[in-house]
Design a protein around this motif. Structure first.
Motif, PDB file in Angstrom:
ATOM      1  N   VAL B  27       0.864  -1.175   0.000  1.00  0.00           N
ATOM      2  CA  VAL B  27       0.000   0.000   0.000  1.00  0.00           C
ATOM      3  C   VAL B  27       0.901   1.226   0.000  1.00  0.00           C
ATOM      4  N   TRP B  28       0.421   2.354  -0.560  1.00  0.00           N
ATOM      5  CA  TRP B  28       1.254   3.555  -0.571  1.00  0.00           C
ATOM      6  C   TRP B  28       0.393   4.801  -0.505  1.00  0.00           C
ATOM      7  N   THR B  29       1.032   5.925  -0.160  1.00  0.00           N
ATOM      8  CA  THR B  29       0.386   7.231  -0.165  1.00  0.00           C
ATOM      9  C   THR B  29       1.358   8.250  -0.745  1.00  0.00           C
ATOM     10  N   LYS B  30       0.809   9.315  -1.327  1.00  0.00           N
ATOM     11  CA  LYS B  30       1.637  10.401  -1.854  1.00  0.00           C
ATOM     12  C   LYS B  30       1.522  11.571  -0.892  1.00  0.00           C
ATOM     13  N   VAL B  46       5.380   7.186  -0.137  1.00  0.00           N
ATOM     14  CA  VAL B  46       5.854   6.259   0.897  1.00  0.00           C
ATOM     15  C   VAL B  46       4.873   5.099   0.989  1.00  0.00           C
ATOM     16  N   GLY B  47       5.415   3.904   1.099  1.00  0.00           N
ATOM     17  CA  GLY B  47       4.544   2.734   1.194  1.00  0.00           C
ATOM     18  C   GLY B  47       5.008   1.763   2.257  1.00  0.00           C
ATOM     19  N   ILE B  48       4.264   0.686   2.417  1.00  0.00           N
ATOM     20  CA  ILE B  48       4.689  -0.433   3.273  1.00  0.00           C
ATOM     21  C   ILE B  48       5.061  -1.583   2.359  1.00  0.00           C
TER      22      ILE B  48
END
Lengths: 377, 106
Positions: B27-30, B46-48
């Motif tokens: 999963v990721w976010t900007k 950034v992601g896991i």
């Protein structure tokens, strides 16, 4: 458990450029002591919840600072558990009363955040995360955004579901003169506001807030007040990536189960609740993990209005962290104040009819600490 | 927040454990609003990431990591990624430059 809330005090939440942390704590505490009907010399100890003040200003030793400012010379303790500092301070104060060490105690949650800039606050709040999370450049909006993305991937939760939390809580805040943002917002405004960390826009995210709340707790059950009948804490990994699941906060389940058991009530008995909506996904997770609805159904449950004033169980009638504001360590205390006043029938236009059992849910970090309280008339 | 030289030295000693490893992006976010030291990178992803690791009881290790060298549009869930060593944050002129792990798509 025979602990009562005898008095409550709350400052306006928002930007207090003319007041220091000491001023805010004093104002809330003075109101709570007056509301309790006790003389100040009857307060045996003070528990001060605070997360950021030492880091942002260099001023520590807050227990004695707040107690001496009130003229109290008994026990004085500073409590820190990230955003759950307030709830944990309440929990510890209850333990001190149940042990018989003290008879009447004051809990003050206070935070002064608006003196710092956005990057400084983001960095300071990341003290509640792990070193690996800080080195990855993560922020708390970003950590909860990862949970939101995982929930969306697994259950089909939508941006509209997330935004409906913000719309509801702003409506509740519009009825609360102490709220930082006492006005309504539309779903379109939430969806179209600037992106903070995808999928969150500005209106998915709680604000930076100054404020303080205080309660007087007592083991003397003959005094008029509201009973705290359940108080439980559960913990998990501080680092989100180390959890087995990104779509639940396991500590919420555990703390809720224990607190409800202590109180002898079921989640269906709760008439009003204050839950930790630091980001919109957090309220969706809270609804599911507390047991108000099935896993994966939280977004739809909130969007259909079940938790709005007039629904089956209104949630965050104060406006929640999103719209009432989130002075970090004051939040857990404010939740107790809102539910106490709901159970006393003192909140005017946002009063929940026949409220006799209420619940508070306070989260530290991404769920590393959770504290749940049950209150009853 | 910048780390002290000895904290950086301690962290650098373990970086080789991750070099070249491959994993999956869960999963990721900007991120558009960054903490101190990362402002110059915005927006960044950034992601896991989940790595296979037979030495652990679960056989897997998860870490948060920045995702570099790709546009967000090209990413997909369970994207295969590889660890790379990159600068972390922004060091001032007299600070020790800190390095750490990030991932790039394969």
């Amino acid at each position: 458990m025979k602990v009562k809330v005898l008095g409550t005090g709350l400052t306006k939440f928002g930007e207090h450029w003319d007041k220091s942390l000491k001023d805010l704590a004093f104002a809330a505490a003075k109101e709570a002591i007056e509301d309790s009907g006790l003389d100040t010399d009857k307060i045996d100890a003070v528990f001060v919840a605070n997360m950021l003040h030492g880091k942002l200003t260099g001023q520590d030793h807050l227990g004695a600072l707040v107690a001496s400012n009130l003229g109290i010379v008994g026990g004085a303790f500073r409590v820190e558990a990230a955003c759950a500092s307030g709830g944990i301070a309440i929990h510890l104060a209850i333990q001190s009363l149940m042990s018989g060490t003290y008879k009447n105690v004051l809990v003050v949650g206070a935070e002064k955040m608006t003196d710092a800039g956005a990057s400084e606050i983001s960095s300071a709040l990341m003290g509640a995360g792990s070193e690996d999370e800080r080195k990855a450049g993560l922020t708390f909006p970003a950590l909860y955004a990862l949970m939101a993305k995982a929930h969306m991937q697994k259950y089909g939760t939508t941006r509209s579901h997330l935004a409906s939390v913000s719309v509801k809580n702003h409506y509740h805040a519009s009825l609360n003169e102490k709220a930082q943002f006492p006005y309504e917002v539309t779903l379109e405004k939430v969806l179209e506001s600037p992106i903070i960390s995808s999928p969150f826009t500005l209106f998915d995210v709680c604000p930076v807030t100054d404020g303080a709340g205080a309660v007087v707790l007592s083991s003397d059950s003959t005094q008029p007040g509201v009973f705290i009948t359940g108080s439980a804490v559960a913990t998990d990994t501080v680092d989100l990536s180390q959890r087995s699941s990104l779509i639940e906060i396991a500590a919420t389940r555990q703390a809720a189960k224990e607190a409800l058991k202590q109180a002898g009530v079921k989640i269906s008995d709760i008439k009003v609740a204050e839950v930790h909506d630091c980001f919109t996904i957090a309220e969706i997770l809270a609804m599911e993990d507390l047991g108000f609805c099935q896993k994966g159904e939280g977004g739809k449950f909130i969007q259909k209005g079940s938790t709005k004033l007039g629904g089956s169980c209104p949630v965050n009638t104060s406006g929640g962290l999103k719209a009432c504001g989130h002075p970090v360590a004051a939040t857990g205390v404010k939740q107790i104040i809102e539910i106490t006043r709901q159970l006393q029938g003192r909140v005017g236009k946002r009063q929940v009819a026949n409220a006799d059992v209420g619940l508070t849910h306070n989260v530290g970090g991404t769920g590393g600490t959770v504290v749940v309280h049950v209150l009853q008339t | 927040m910048n780390s002290s030289p000895v904290q950086i030295w301690r962290k650098h000693k373990n970086l080789h454990n991750y070099l070249g490893k491959t994993g999956r992006l869960l999963v990721w976010t900007k991120i558009f609003v960054a903490p101190t030291g990362f402002e110059h990178q915005t927006p960044y992803i950034v992601g896991i990431v989940q790595f296979e690791d037979p030495s652990t009881s679960s056989g897997q290790v998860r870490l948060p990591a920045q995702v570099v060298d790709c546009p967000e549009e090209s990413l997909k869930v369970n994207q295969k990624v590889q660890v790379v060593i990159r600068k972390i944050g922004k060091a001032k002129a007299e600070d020790v430059i800190e390095y750490g792990i990030k991932v790039k798509p394969l």
